[in-house]
Enzyme design. Structure first.
Site, PDB file in Angstrom:
ATOM      1  CG  ASP A  20     -11.688  21.831 -19.755  1.00 51.15           C
ATOM      2  OD1 ASP A  20     -11.193  22.060 -20.879  1.00 51.15           O
ATOM      3  OD2 ASP A  20     -11.095  22.087 -18.689  1.00 51.15           O
ATOM      4  CD  GLU A  80     -11.346  24.365 -23.617  1.00 53.30           C
ATOM      5  OE1 GLU A  80     -10.114  24.334 -23.453  1.00 53.30           O
ATOM      6  OE2 GLU A  80     -12.150  24.874 -22.805  1.00 53.30           O
ATOM      7  CG  ASP A 155      -9.748  21.252 -14.879  1.00 58.30           C
ATOM      8  OD1 ASP A 155      -9.018  21.279 -15.876  1.00 58.30           O
ATOM      9  OD2 ASP A 155      -9.314  21.339 -13.711  1.00 58.30           O
TER      10      ASP A 155
END
Length: 194
Positions: A20, A80, A155
């Site tokens: 992430d 992501e 996260d």
């Protein structure tokens, strides 16, 4: 590859690293697959806010992701994709952070797949509008993660969600390439038409 790393790697049929991206905190999650069943191997964050220079943050991202790749030897990375916001400078910095993480994985020839945040949430919770907390709770249940194994920073579970999304996508049945129109059916089956 040391004997310890080789032995750990041999436990899994496949290892997926999820990332992430972030410029203050970057999350990572490692999922191992054995007999088509996923399990969490590791979860963590890369703290970047202590570095004042954006360039030093990028260096830290590269070094840590490369170190994690060398430690866990992932077969694939799921990352992501940045979402499009209104602040162009923030988007630029986030894109750089993502690019550096990807470069670190590519330095060790790890294939990368990007997923939009909504697709990741949909894969984990069934809805693309799920909150980060809902994603975290679903991962806890799906992977049997104890509360004490989780970090307060979301996260880390967002990164784990990216890895799980990739697992789900890679185990999905591939639709047949058959034709679906009547015209194609008739062309393939002339003897069945009167």
């Amino acid at each position: 590859m040391t004997d310890d790393i080789a032995a750990e790697k041999a436990l899994w049929d496949k290892v997926i690293m999820g990332v992430d991206p972030g410029t203050n905190v970057m999350g990572y999650g490692i999922v191992g697959i054995k007999n088509k069943k996923p399990a969490m191997i590791a979860l963590g964050i890369i703290e970047l806010s202590k570095f004042e220079s954006h360039y030093m943050r990028l260096k830290r991202i590269y070094d840590r992701i490369l170190s994690l790749v060398e430690q866990y030897l992932p077969d694939e990375m799921a990352i992501e994709a940045p979402f499009f916001g209104k602040n162009v400078q923030s988007m630029l910095k986030l894109g750089r952070a993502q690019g550096v993480a990807m470069a670190a994985a590519l330095a060790r020839e790890v294939p990368i797949t990007e997923y939009e945040p909504r697709k990741i949430k949909m894969a984990i919770t069934g809805t693309g509008a799920a909150s980060k907390e809902q994603v975290r709770e679903m991962l806890k249940r799906t992977l049997n993660i104890k509360e004490e194994q989780l970090l307060p920073q979301l996260d880390s579970t967002d990164a784990l969600a990216a890895a799980m999304c990739h697992f789900y996508e890679s185990t999905r049945p591939i639709p047949s390439a058959g034709k679906s129109s009547w015209k194609d059916f008739i062309a393939r089956n002339p003897d069945r038409v009167r």
